[in-house]
Motif scaffolding. Structure first.
Motif, PDB file in Angstrom:
ATOM      1  N   UNK A   1      39.197  50.189  48.553  1.00  0.00           N
ATOM      2  CA  UNK A   1      39.626  49.814  47.211  1.00  0.00           C
ATOM      3  C   UNK A   1      40.685  50.813  46.750  1.00  0.00           C
ATOM      4  N   UNK A   2      41.732  50.303  46.185  1.00  0.00           N
ATOM      5  CA  UNK A   2      42.829  51.112  45.677  1.00  0.00           C
ATOM      6  C   UNK A   2      42.380  51.878  44.432  1.00  0.00           C
ATOM      7  N   UNK A   3      42.767  53.135  44.320  1.00  0.00           N
ATOM      8  CA  UNK A   3      42.374  53.965  43.167  1.00  0.00           C
ATOM      9  C   UNK A   3      42.933  53.434  41.858  1.00  0.00           C
ATOM     10  N   UNK A   4      44.037  52.666  41.902  1.00  0.00           N
ATOM     11  CA  UNK A   4      44.621  52.105  40.674  1.00  0.00           C
ATOM     12  C   UNK A   4      43.671  51.122  39.994  1.00  0.00           C
ATOM     13  N   UNK A   5      42.765  50.552  40.770  1.00  0.00           N
ATOM     14  CA  UNK A   5      41.789  49.605  40.225  1.00  0.00           C
ATOM     15  C   UNK A   5      40.912  50.284  39.179  1.00  0.00           C
ATOM     16  N   UNK A   6      40.662  51.561  39.367  1.00  0.00           N
ATOM     17  CA  UNK A   6      39.792  52.310  38.465  1.00  0.00           C
ATOM     18  C   UNK A   6      40.432  52.564  37.105  1.00  0.00           C
ATOM     19  N   UNK A   7      41.733  52.391  37.019  1.00  0.00           N
ATOM     20  CA  UNK A   7      42.472  52.642  35.784  1.00  0.00           C
ATOM     21  C   UNK A   7      42.657  51.355  35.001  1.00  0.00           C
ATOM     22  N   UNK A   8      43.057  51.503  33.750  1.00  0.00           N
ATOM     23  CA  UNK A   8      43.467  50.338  32.969  1.00  0.00           C
ATOM     24  C   UNK A   8      42.408  49.703  32.120  1.00  0.00           C
ATOM     25  N   UNK A   9      41.194  50.240  32.114  1.00  0.00           N
ATOM     26  CA  UNK A   9      40.152  49.715  31.247  1.00  0.00           C
ATOM     27  C   UNK A   9      40.259  50.310  29.854  1.00  0.00           C
ATOM     28  N   UNK A  10      39.342  49.943  28.988  1.00  0.00           N
ATOM     29  CA  UNK A  10      39.315  50.495  27.642  1.00  0.00           C
ATOM     30  C   UNK A  10      38.986  51.986  27.683  1.00  0.00           C
ATOM     31  N   UNK A  11      39.679  52.784  26.864  1.00  0.00           N
ATOM     32  CA  UNK A  11      39.401  54.220  26.758  1.00  0.00           C
ATOM     33  C   UNK A  11      38.076  54.443  26.031  1.00  0.00           C
ATOM     34  N   UNK A  12      37.850  53.688  24.964  1.00  0.00           N
ATOM     35  CA  UNK A  12      36.616  53.760  24.178  1.00  0.00           C
ATOM     36  C   UNK A  12      36.115  52.326  24.055  1.00  0.00           C
TER      37      UNK A  12
ATOM     38  N   UNK B   1      49.104  42.119  17.381  1.00  0.00           N
ATOM     39  CA  UNK B   1      49.145  43.070  18.483  1.00  0.00           C
ATOM     40  C   UNK B   1      47.760  43.121  19.106  1.00  0.00           C
ATOM     41  N   UNK B   2      47.713  43.150  20.422  1.00  0.00           N
ATOM     42  CA  UNK B   2      46.450  43.206  21.152  1.00  0.00           C
ATOM     43  C   UNK B   2      46.643  44.165  22.317  1.00  0.00           C
ATOM     44  N   UNK B   3      46.077  45.350  22.194  1.00  0.00           N
ATOM     45  CA  UNK B   3      46.262  46.371  23.217  1.00  0.00           C
ATOM     46  C   UNK B   3      44.931  47.030  23.539  1.00  0.00           C
ATOM     47  N   UNK B   4      44.964  47.885  24.526  1.00  0.00           N
ATOM     48  CA  UNK B   4      43.774  48.619  24.931  1.00  0.00           C
ATOM     49  C   UNK B   4      43.603  48.628  26.434  1.00  0.00           C
ATOM     50  N   UNK B   5      44.081  47.583  27.090  1.00  0.00           N
ATOM     51  CA  UNK B   5      43.989  47.496  28.548  1.00  0.00           C
ATOM     52  C   UNK B   5      45.343  47.809  29.170  1.00  0.00           C
ATOM     53  N   UNK B   6      45.310  48.229  30.410  1.00  0.00           N
ATOM     54  CA  UNK B   6      46.529  48.435  31.201  1.00  0.00           C
ATOM     55  C   UNK B   6      46.303  47.775  32.562  1.00  0.00           C
ATOM     56  N   UNK B   7      46.339  46.432  32.575  1.00  0.00           N
ATOM     57  CA  UNK B   7      46.036  45.706  33.812  1.00  0.00           C
ATOM     58  C   UNK B   7      47.207  45.745  34.795  1.00  0.00           C
ATOM     59  N   UNK B   8      46.949  45.402  36.042  1.00  0.00           N
ATOM     60  CA  UNK B   8      48.035  45.317  37.015  1.00  0.00           C
ATOM     61  C   UNK B   8      48.910  44.094  36.760  1.00  0.00           C
ATOM     62  N   UNK B   9      50.154  44.182  37.195  1.00  0.00           N
ATOM     63  CA  UNK B   9      51.068  43.037  37.102  1.00  0.00           C
ATOM     64  C   UNK B   9      50.511  41.917  37.972  1.00  0.00           C
ATOM     65  N   UNK B  10      50.709  40.682  37.564  1.00  0.00           N
ATOM     66  CA  UNK B  10      51.564  40.202  36.480  1.00  0.00           C
ATOM     67  C   UNK B  10      50.854  40.040  35.133  1.00  0.00           C
TER      68      UNK B  10
END
Length: 189
Positions: free
Chosen positions: A1-12, A36-45
């Motif tokens: 599993x790529x380590x980038x998968x672990x990123x991009x979820x909600x901080x809180x 505005x709807x933010x909080x996630x940083x998902x992979x493209x697209x």
């Protein structure tokens, strides 16, 4: 599993999910509005807004369909790690994400039953831009009329005729979201 998968979820997660849920319900209750709807940083697209909707509205009991280019390994892995939603075909989906062309034909998605109209799919449609101009909207949550740029009008007109059955739609672009519930009547611009 790529380590980038672990990123991009909600901080809180509890706070971010609550803010996202409120924004999602606001746009669904007031068709034509953009928030505005933010909080996630998902992979493209996936856009920030689409990823945030998925983190907020999906869970391991929520079948999710990925359409077209959105059905890629990076997105599948990110959803598996952060949400655990099963990836399914369009016919079994409670939620689906993709661009307008890849989600077509809409007839593949569940529209509910007379006994259970809530057993329908909600589509998250990625757009190039969201604008409060274009098609005229009327119905619940709209004082007189509202305007919204839509990929077409006929599909939404046909969907409204199915009420109380039908599909509900979120539109996402970057960190913005708007929505069009099945109760909204759409007139061409």
């Amino acid at each position: 599993m790529n380590a980038d998968v672990l990123k991009g979820g909600f901080a809180d997660a509890p706070v971010d999910a609550a803010h996202a849920f409120r924004a999602a319900m606001n746009v669904m209750a007031r068709p034509g509005t953009v928030e505005k709807l933010a909080g996630a940083a998902p992979p493209a697209p996936l856009s920030t807004a689409a990823g945030t909707l998925i983190l907020t509205l999906c869970d391991p009991d929520t079948p999710l369909h990925l359409a077209g280019d959105f059905d890629c390994q990076a997105v599948r892995d990110w959803i598996a790690f952060h949400v655990g939603a099963p990836i399914v075909g369009a016919e079994s989906a409670m939620f689906a994400v993709g661009d307008w062309e890849s989600l077509a034909p809409l007839t593949r998605f569940a529209i509910g039953t007379p006994e259970y109209p809530d057993r329908s799919a909600t589509l998250i449609v990625e757009r190039e831009a969201l604008a409060q101009e274009g098609a005229t909207l009327r119905g619940p949550g709209i004082k007189e009329t509202a305007e919204m740029a839509l990929p077409e009008t006929e599909a939404f007109q046909m969907n409204a005729l199915l009420f109380p059955l039908g599909l509900d739609f979120f539109f996402s672009c970057g960190d913005q979201v708007s929505a069009l519930p099945r109760t909204t009547k759409v007139e061409a611009a």
